[in-house]
Design an enzyme around this catalytic site. Structure first.
Site, PDB file in Angstrom:
ATOM      1  N   GLU A 257      40.085  36.179  57.042  1.00  0.00           N
ATOM      2  CA  GLU A 257      40.093  36.784  55.694  1.00  0.00           C
ATOM      3  C   GLU A 257      41.492  36.697  55.058  1.00  0.00           C
ATOM      4  O   GLU A 257      41.927  37.579  54.335  1.00  0.00           O
ATOM      5  CB  GLU A 257      39.530  38.206  55.720  1.00  0.00           C
ATOM      6  CG  GLU A 257      38.082  38.193  56.213  1.00  0.00           C
ATOM      7  CD  GLU A 257      37.153  39.183  55.550  1.00  0.00           C
ATOM      8  OE1 GLU A 257      37.533  39.773  54.540  1.00  0.00           O
ATOM      9  OE2 GLU A 257      36.022  39.321  56.050  1.00  0.00           O
TER      10      GLU A 257
ATOM     11  N   SER B  27      43.263  28.176  54.158  1.00  0.00           N
ATOM     12  CA  SER B  27      44.069  28.993  53.247  1.00  0.00           C
ATOM     13  C   SER B  27      43.931  28.530  51.803  1.00  0.00           C
ATOM     14  O   SER B  27      44.160  29.299  50.871  1.00  0.00           O
ATOM     15  CB  SER B  27      45.544  28.931  53.658  1.00  0.00           C
ATOM     16  OG  SER B  27      45.732  29.606  54.883  1.00  0.00           O
TER      17      SER B  27
HETATM   18  N1  CAA Z   1      40.219  38.935  42.137  1.00  0.00           N
HETATM   19  C1  CAA Z   1      39.725  38.292  41.045  1.00  0.00           C
HETATM   20  N2  CAA Z   1      40.188  37.079  40.633  1.00  0.00           N
HETATM   21  C2  CAA Z   1      41.163  36.515  41.361  1.00  0.00           C
HETATM   22  C3  CAA Z   1      41.716  37.119  42.494  1.00  0.00           C
HETATM   23  C4  CAA Z   1      41.200  38.393  42.873  1.00  0.00           C
HETATM   24  N3  CAA Z   1      41.677  39.017  43.936  1.00  0.00           N
HETATM   25  N4  CAA Z   1      42.669  36.321  43.012  1.00  0.00           N
HETATM   26  C5  CAA Z   1      42.737  35.244  42.225  1.00  0.00           C
HETATM   27  N5  CAA Z   1      41.820  35.372  41.225  1.00  0.00           N
HETATM   28  C6  CAA Z   1      41.613  34.425  40.135  1.00  0.00           C
HETATM   29  C7  CAA Z   1      42.877  34.380  39.297  1.00  0.00           C
HETATM   30  O1  CAA Z   1      42.865  35.388  38.306  1.00  0.00           O
HETATM   31  C8  CAA Z   1      42.789  33.004  38.690  1.00  0.00           C
HETATM   32  O2  CAA Z   1      41.864  33.020  37.620  1.00  0.00           O
HETATM   33  P1  CAA Z   1      42.207  32.393  36.170  1.00  0.00           P
HETATM   34  O3  CAA Z   1      42.520  30.951  36.384  1.00  0.00           O
HETATM   35  O4  CAA Z   1      40.962  32.637  35.386  1.00  0.00           O
HETATM   36  O5  CAA Z   1      43.382  33.130  35.662  1.00  0.00           O
HETATM   37  C9  CAA Z   1      42.157  32.196  39.776  1.00  0.00           C
HETATM   38  O6  CAA Z   1      41.466  33.113  40.631  1.00  0.00           O
HETATM   39  C10 CAA Z   1      43.149  31.398  40.577  1.00  0.00           C
HETATM   40  O7  CAA Z   1      44.095  32.261  41.138  1.00  0.00           O
HETATM   41  P2  CAA Z   1      45.376  31.734  41.859  1.00  0.00           P
HETATM   42  O8  CAA Z   1      46.119  30.809  40.956  1.00  0.00           O
HETATM   43  O9  CAA Z   1      46.131  32.918  42.422  1.00  0.00           O
HETATM   44  O10 CAA Z   1      44.727  30.868  43.055  1.00  0.00           O
HETATM   45  P3  CAA Z   1      45.386  29.943  44.147  1.00  0.00           P
HETATM   46  O11 CAA Z   1      44.642  28.680  44.228  1.00  0.00           O
HETATM   47  O12 CAA Z   1      46.865  29.896  43.963  1.00  0.00           O
HETATM   48  O13 CAA Z   1      45.029  30.718  45.519  1.00  0.00           O
HETATM   49  C11 CAA Z   1      45.315  32.237  47.274  1.00  0.00           C
HETATM   50  C12 CAA Z   1      45.425  31.942  45.772  1.00  0.00           C
HETATM   51  C13 CAA Z   1      45.797  33.658  47.389  1.00  0.00           C
HETATM   52  C14 CAA Z   1      46.179  31.337  48.132  1.00  0.00           C
HETATM   53  C15 CAA Z   1      43.838  32.121  47.700  1.00  0.00           C
HETATM   54  O14 CAA Z   1      43.443  30.785  47.715  1.00  0.00           O
HETATM   55  C16 CAA Z   1      43.527  32.771  49.038  1.00  0.00           C
HETATM   56  O15 CAA Z   1      43.344  33.987  49.119  1.00  0.00           O
HETATM   57  N6  CAA Z   1      43.448  31.954  50.114  1.00  0.00           N
HETATM   58  C17 CAA Z   1      42.998  32.450  51.427  1.00  0.00           C
HETATM   59  C18 CAA Z   1      41.526  32.312  51.565  1.00  0.00           C
HETATM   60  C19 CAA Z   1      40.983  33.203  52.628  1.00  0.00           C
HETATM   61  O16 CAA Z   1      41.316  34.391  52.719  1.00  0.00           O
HETATM   62  N7  CAA Z   1      40.089  32.659  53.435  1.00  0.00           N
HETATM   63  C20 CAA Z   1      39.418  33.416  54.444  1.00  0.00           C
HETATM   64  C21 CAA Z   1      37.954  33.089  54.390  1.00  0.00           C
HETATM   65  S1  CAA Z   1      36.797  34.316  54.759  1.00  0.00           S
HETATM   66  C22 CAA Z   1      36.860  34.485  56.449  1.00  0.00           C
HETATM   67  O17 CAA Z   1      37.885  34.647  57.013  1.00  0.00           O
HETATM   68  C23 CAA Z   1      35.610  34.334  57.202  1.00  0.00           C
HETATM   69  C24 CAA Z   1      34.900  35.476  57.685  1.00  0.00           C
HETATM   70  O18 CAA Z   1      33.695  35.363  57.762  1.00  0.00           O
HETATM   71  C25 CAA Z   1      35.530  36.741  58.201  1.00  0.00           C
END
Ligand code: CAA
Length: 389
Positions: free
Chosen positions: A363, A132
């Site tokens: 995801e 995560s």
């Molecule tokens: N689009 C563009 N930029 C984004 C964004 C988005 N959707 N979300 C965040 N960002 C950018 C922010 O704008 C920010 O940029 P700046 O510093 O330039 O302003 C930067 O990213 C950091 O954003 P956050 O402070 O919101 O980041 P965070 O560290 O707090 O994390 C989170 C946010 C939502 C918890 C994120 O880490 C997350 O989504 N975690 C889950 C990961 C995930 O889904 N993993 C699954 C892996 S894929 C998979 O499952 C495998 C497969 O093959 C199917």
């Protein structure tokens, strides 16, 4: 807003429905047992233009809109969720990331065969101790002349074994937190890229999920996707599209479970009549159909926002959250309607139940979707009312 699909969208839906129910469904139960990768299905799906649907014709895609993609993906998931997840990852976080952030050279070399479905792609973000929270990942990429040297282990990588092209994220600057993460396109035969443990999963058994181990893996510097430090942003924005895909997949599996439950309820006789005549079953079926329709509208709405070029981060997460939790409720209820038979492998509903379980996890877990949604909503609410967006 209620959706009126265009003739083109309806045509895609009916073409994929026919293909899916004839070809994909034929081997789904068997592949669930044998774990055989659906390479044949995917090759044919490439020929039908389903592996790079939203990529322009110039790069071997189908130039379709996201709504058509969502409809097509739901139809594939209806028959085989394992095939659908490969299609989802390929179309969204693989093809779209290269299309949006890649150079012309990347598009020629990597995007064209991916969008044509000639090769399978993977996206490697997650690590054993960074799921995560991908910012805490430990994989590193150090610049060495005209190469980067990548070291680290990625975990739970969809198509880790069967892919030929992998987008991998790695830290290029430890001090920069998320801005120190970069993304690279790595060809599978690159020395130092090793397929590790292959997971033995509860569901989606015909889709491989593996570790990918990078041991001094030298990748040409020109394979950097975007700029150094763009890897987290590329992953997050790719996951916005990916989450619409998982929501669409959820709808396909839920519809299959509902249809199976209706068929069984009409056939099964108890107390001298078909169980579909009992109010308890009828109301359960009504609730199931209502939930699926609500999820479908959320997914179409997120897809339409993406097609209009609007920021759809919150809507994609809402669709993923609601649809993935919905399908877990629906497959549970469908299994219950089947009674004892639902617990056997004689009926497909137990496969739907197992396949759906991971949808609230991969995801981004449901908990992470709530983080994304609340972040977006609270951010918007901080603006004074009437302020420009
Ligand atoms: N689009 C563009 N930029 C984004 C964004 C988005 N959707 N979300 C965040 N960002 C950018 C922010 O704008 C920010 O940029 P700046 O510093 O330039 O302003 C930067 O990213 C950091 O954003 P956050 O402070 O919101 O980041 P965070 O560290 O707090 O994390 C989170 C946010 C939502 C918890 C994120 O880490 C997350 O989504 N975690 C889950 C990961 C995930 O889904 N993993 C699954 C892996 S894929 C998979 O499952 C495998 C497969 O093959 C199917």
């Amino acid at each position: 807003m209620s959706f009126k699909l265009t003739d083109e969208q309806l045509m895609v839906q009916s073409m994929v429905r026919e293909f899916s129910r004839k070809v994909v469904a034929a081997t789904a139960a068997e592949r669930d047992k044998t774990k055989e990768f659906p390479a044949d299905n995917l090759r044919q799906m490439g020929e039908l233009g389903l592996m790079g649907m939203m990529i322009p014709f110039d790069y071997e895609g189908s130039d379709a809109d996201t709504i058509s993609y969502v409809l097509a993906l739901s139809e594939i998931a209806y028959s085989c969720a394992s095939t659908a997840v490969v299609m989802s990852v390929q179309n969204s976080i693989v093809c779209e990331s290269i299309y949006r952030f890649g150079t012309e050279g990347h598009k020629e070399k990597f995007l064209k065969p991916l969008a044509a479905g000639e090769v399978i792609g993977a996206f490697a973000l997650t690590e054993p101790t960074a799921g995560s929270d991908p910012v805490s990942q430990e994989t590193t990429a150090e610049r060495d002349g005209d190469h980067y040297v990548i070291n680290g282990t990625k975990r739970f990588i969809t198509s880790g074994q069967n892919s030929k092209i992998v987008i991998v994220t790695a830290k290029t600057d430890e001090s920069q937190k998320h801005k120190g993460i970069s993304a690279f396109i790595v060809e599978k035969e690159t020395p130092g890229l090793i397929v590790g443990h292959v997971e033995d999963k509860m569901g989606l058994r015909a889709s491989d999920t593996t570790d990918l181990i990078f041991e001094n893996c030298r990748v040409p510097a020109q394979n950097l996707l975007g700029n150094e430090g763009d890897g987290f942003m590329i992953s997050m924005s790719g996951l916005d599209g990916g989450r619409i895909g998982i929501a669409a997949q959820s709808i396909g599996v839920a519809q299959a479970a509902l249809d199976a439950a209706i068929k069984y309820a009409k056939e099964r006789q108890q107390f001298g009549q078909s169980i579909s005549k009992f109010q308890g079953i009828r109301w359960t079926i009504a609730d199931m159909a209502t939930e699926i329709e609500a999820a479908r509208q959320l997914v179409l709405s997120a897809a339409a926002m993406k097609d209009r070029g609007e920021r759809y981060t919150a809507q994609a997460s809402m669709a993923k959250l609601f649809a993935s939790e919905m399908v877990n409720r629906i497959t549970g209820k469908a299994l219950q309607i089947h009674g004892g038979y639902g617990f056997t492998k004689d009926y497909p509903v137990e496969r739907f139940y197992r396949d759906a379980r991971v949808f609230t996890i991969y995801e981004g877990t449901s908990e992470i979707q709530r983080v994304v949604i609340s972040n977006q909503i609270l951010k918007d609410r901080r603006k004074p009312s009437g302020a420009a967006k």
